[in-house]
Write a protein that holds these residues in place. Structure first.
Motif, PDB file in Angstrom:
ATOM      1  N   TYR A  30      37.813  41.685  45.036  1.00  0.00           N
ATOM      2  CA  TYR A  30      37.385  42.976  44.479  1.00  0.00           C
ATOM      3  C   TYR A  30      38.084  44.132  45.203  1.00  0.00           C
ATOM      4  O   TYR A  30      38.570  45.061  44.579  1.00  0.00           O
ATOM      5  N   TRP A  89      34.660  37.011  46.658  1.00  0.00           N
ATOM      6  CA  TRP A  89      34.313  38.087  45.728  1.00  0.00           C
ATOM      7  C   TRP A  89      34.686  39.447  46.300  1.00  0.00           C
ATOM      8  O   TRP A  89      35.372  40.237  45.653  1.00  0.00           O
ATOM      9  N   ALA A 101      34.846  36.805  39.855  1.00  0.00           N
ATOM     10  CA  ALA A 101      33.939  37.948  39.877  1.00  0.00           C
ATOM     11  C   ALA A 101      34.632  39.175  40.459  1.00  0.00           C
ATOM     12  O   ALA A 101      34.417  40.296  39.996  1.00  0.00           O
ATOM     13  N   LEU A 160      32.831  42.724  38.972  1.00  0.00           N
ATOM     14  CA  LEU A 160      31.370  42.637  38.964  1.00  0.00           C
ATOM     15  C   LEU A 160      30.814  43.167  40.282  1.00  0.00           C
ATOM     16  O   LEU A 160      31.377  42.925  41.344  1.00  0.00           O
ATOM     17  N   THR A 161      29.740  43.896  40.208  1.00  0.00           N
ATOM     18  CA  THR A 161      29.103  44.430  41.406  1.00  0.00           C
ATOM     19  C   THR A 161      27.618  44.129  41.376  1.00  0.00           C
ATOM     20  O   THR A 161      27.036  43.864  40.322  1.00  0.00           O
ATOM     21  N   SER A 162      27.011  44.160  42.516  1.00  0.00           N
ATOM     22  CA  SER A 162      25.587  44.007  42.782  1.00  0.00           C
ATOM     23  C   SER A 162      24.962  42.835  42.035  1.00  0.00           C
ATOM     24  O   SER A 162      25.356  41.693  42.221  1.00  0.00           O
ATOM     25  N   LEU A 163      23.994  43.098  41.187  1.00  0.00           N
ATOM     26  CA  LEU A 163      23.211  42.048  40.540  1.00  0.00           C
ATOM     27  C   LEU A 163      24.059  41.206  39.587  1.00  0.00           C
ATOM     28  O   LEU A 163      23.859  39.996  39.473  1.00  0.00           O
ATOM     29  N   TYR A 164      25.023  41.823  38.932  1.00  0.00           N
ATOM     30  CA  TYR A 164      25.883  41.068  38.011  1.00  0.00           C
ATOM     31  C   TYR A 164      26.699  40.018  38.754  1.00  0.00           C
ATOM     32  O   TYR A 164      26.915  38.915  38.256  1.00  0.00           O
ATOM     33  N   GLY A 165      27.138  40.346  39.943  1.00  0.00           N
ATOM     34  CA  GLY A 165      27.881  39.378  40.748  1.00  0.00           C
ATOM     35  C   GLY A 165      27.011  38.221  41.190  1.00  0.00           C
ATOM     36  O   GLY A 165      27.431  37.066  41.180  1.00  0.00           O
ATOM     37  N   LEU A 215      24.272  37.168  39.659  1.00  0.00           N
ATOM     38  CA  LEU A 215      23.971  36.373  38.459  1.00  0.00           C
ATOM     39  C   LEU A 215      25.156  35.509  38.050  1.00  0.00           C
ATOM     40  O   LEU A 215      24.976  34.397  37.548  1.00  0.00           O
ATOM     41  N   PHE A 216      26.361  36.015  38.280  1.00  0.00           N
ATOM     42  CA  PHE A 216      27.549  35.219  37.984  1.00  0.00           C
ATOM     43  C   PHE A 216      27.615  33.994  38.884  1.00  0.00           C
ATOM     44  O   PHE A 216      28.018  32.919  38.456  1.00  0.00           O
TER      45      PHE A 216
END
Length: 110
Positions: A104, A100, A40, A45-50, A52-53
């Motif tokens: 990142y 993460w 991630a 990926l940030t915020s909600l996408y992370g 959800l991942f």
């Protein structure tokens, strides 16, 4: 007319075998959290996408584990299917966040 209630035969579990299986699953779950956190981070990926991942990674690991144990025969190795999904999920979420944010920051910030 008589009602016959079928009682399922009692199943005996080996406590040491169950404990060993759960410790192996715990190790694999920690590894999945670290690797998916690094993935991630690299993907940015940030915020909600992370988040959800992380949910995707956890459920994917759960399905792979159930397939490996056998869809019908998982009861031979584990007591509860729900506990395989939910045990230690917050601790692994923190491992995921650690990897993460570190990756990142290394890839996208510096």
């Amino acid at each position: 007319m008589t009602n016959k209630i079928k009682s399922e035969p009692s199943i005996a579990y080996s406590e040491s075998a169950i404990r060993n299986n759960l410790s192996i699953v715990e190790y694999c779950r920690t590894s999945v959290a670290a690797v998916s956190g690094c993935t991630a981070g690299v993907l940015g990926l940030t915020s909600l996408y992370g988040a959800l991942f992380f949910i995707f990674a956890v459920t994917s690991f759960w399905f792979m584990l159930l397939c490996k144990a056998g869809i019908d025969t998982w009861r031979k190795f584990f007591i509860s299917r729900k506990s395989l999904l939910l045990n230690g999920i917050f601790g692994h979420f923190f491992t995921y966040i650690l990897c993460w944010t570190f990756i990142y920051g290394m890839v996208h910030v510096y």
